[in-house]
Design an enzyme around this catalytic site. Structure first.
Site, PDB file in Angstrom:
ATOM      1  N   HIS A  49      12.021  32.890  26.662  1.00  0.00           N
ATOM      2  CA  HIS A  49      12.455  31.888  25.692  1.00  0.00           C
ATOM      3  C   HIS A  49      11.230  31.167  25.126  1.00  0.00           C
ATOM      4  O   HIS A  49      10.241  30.939  25.834  1.00  0.00           O
ATOM      5  CB  HIS A  49      13.378  30.864  26.339  1.00  0.00           C
ATOM      6  CG  HIS A  49      14.723  31.400  26.699  1.00  0.00           C
ATOM      7  ND1 HIS A  49      15.832  30.601  26.791  1.00  0.00           N
ATOM      8  CD2 HIS A  49      15.145  32.656  26.982  1.00  0.00           C
ATOM      9  CE1 HIS A  49      16.878  31.342  27.111  1.00  0.00           C
ATOM     10  NE2 HIS A  49      16.476  32.595  27.245  1.00  0.00           N
ATOM     11  N   GLU A  51      10.672  28.087  24.512  1.00  0.00           N
ATOM     12  CA  GLU A  51      10.302  26.865  25.228  1.00  0.00           C
ATOM     13  C   GLU A  51       9.481  27.170  26.481  1.00  0.00           C
ATOM     14  O   GLU A  51       8.477  26.511  26.750  1.00  0.00           O
ATOM     15  CB  GLU A  51      11.548  26.065  25.630  1.00  0.00           C
ATOM     16  CG  GLU A  51      12.410  25.620  24.478  1.00  0.00           C
ATOM     17  CD  GLU A  51      13.569  26.571  24.210  1.00  0.00           C
ATOM     18  OE1 GLU A  51      13.347  27.798  24.104  1.00  0.00           O
ATOM     19  OE2 GLU A  51      14.703  26.082  24.087  1.00  0.00           O
ATOM     20  N   CYS A  79      18.397  25.542  26.446  1.00  0.00           N
ATOM     21  CA  CYS A  79      19.398  25.977  27.425  1.00  0.00           C
ATOM     22  C   CYS A  79      19.108  25.325  28.784  1.00  0.00           C
ATOM     23  O   CYS A  79      18.139  24.574  28.933  1.00  0.00           O
ATOM     24  CB  CYS A  79      19.383  27.495  27.550  1.00  0.00           C
ATOM     25  SG  CYS A  79      17.887  28.139  28.353  1.00  0.00           S
ATOM     26  N   CYS A  82      15.563  26.221  30.140  1.00  0.00           N
ATOM     27  CA  CYS A  82      14.495  25.551  29.402  1.00  0.00           C
ATOM     28  C   CYS A  82      14.522  24.046  29.639  1.00  0.00           C
ATOM     29  O   CYS A  82      13.468  23.412  29.751  1.00  0.00           O
ATOM     30  CB  CYS A  82      14.590  25.894  27.922  1.00  0.00           C
ATOM     31  SG  CYS A  82      14.274  27.651  27.625  1.00  0.00           S
TER      32      CYS A  82
END
Length: 150
Positions: A49, A51, A79, A82
């Site tokens: 991801h 992040e 999410c 993250c």
């Protein structure tokens, strides 16, 4: 906002790689420390991801895991994974664009970043450039659908 515009550029680059178009950057002292987009598909890494990647990169560049004094800009509401990384990295602030009704852990499904039971709670600003951030995602997924599904 200029930082979210840069995060959108990272999201566009991710889309060109065939990744879900999420872009993120970390800013400290008025300068970009790190910026990137999703890299889950190409790296075949569920942790890819934007992040997570930008937090790792910023920590490496700054030579510290505590990212106090830093702000994360991301095009999509983080999410659960993250949001946990944000708490553990001690980011001072999180600014995000579009909400994520299916997996958002800042306001949509969970409120991890404001949970008083946790030892760190960054300041949060949501909805920055939300229309542009949402459009890049909806356009990406629309392009992936079969013509009969459109």
């Amino acid at each position: 906002m200029k930082w979210m515009t840069q995060a959108l550029r990272e999201a566009e680059a991710a889309a060109l790689r065939g990744e879900v178009p999420v872009g993120a950057l970390i800013v400290a002292d008025g300068a970009i420390v790190a910026s990137t987009g999703n890299l889950k598909e190409l790296a075949m890494n569920p942790l890819g991801h934007a992040e997570i990647r930008v937090i790792e990169d910023a920590a490496r560049r700054l030579g510290r895991w505590r990212l106090t004094g830093c702000t994360l800009y991301v095009t999509l509401e983080p999410c659960v994974m993250c949001a946990g990384a944000i708490v553990h990295s001690r980011l001072d602030r999180v600014v995000y664009g579009a909400t994520d009704k299916k997996a958002g852990a800042v306001e949509s499904l969970y409120q991890i970043l404001s949970d008083a039971r946790l030892n760190h709670r960054p300041k949060v600003t949501g909805g920055v450039e939300a229309d542009a951030c949402g459009k890049i995602l909806s356009d990406f997924f629309a392009s992936r659908r079969k013509p009969s599904e459109r």
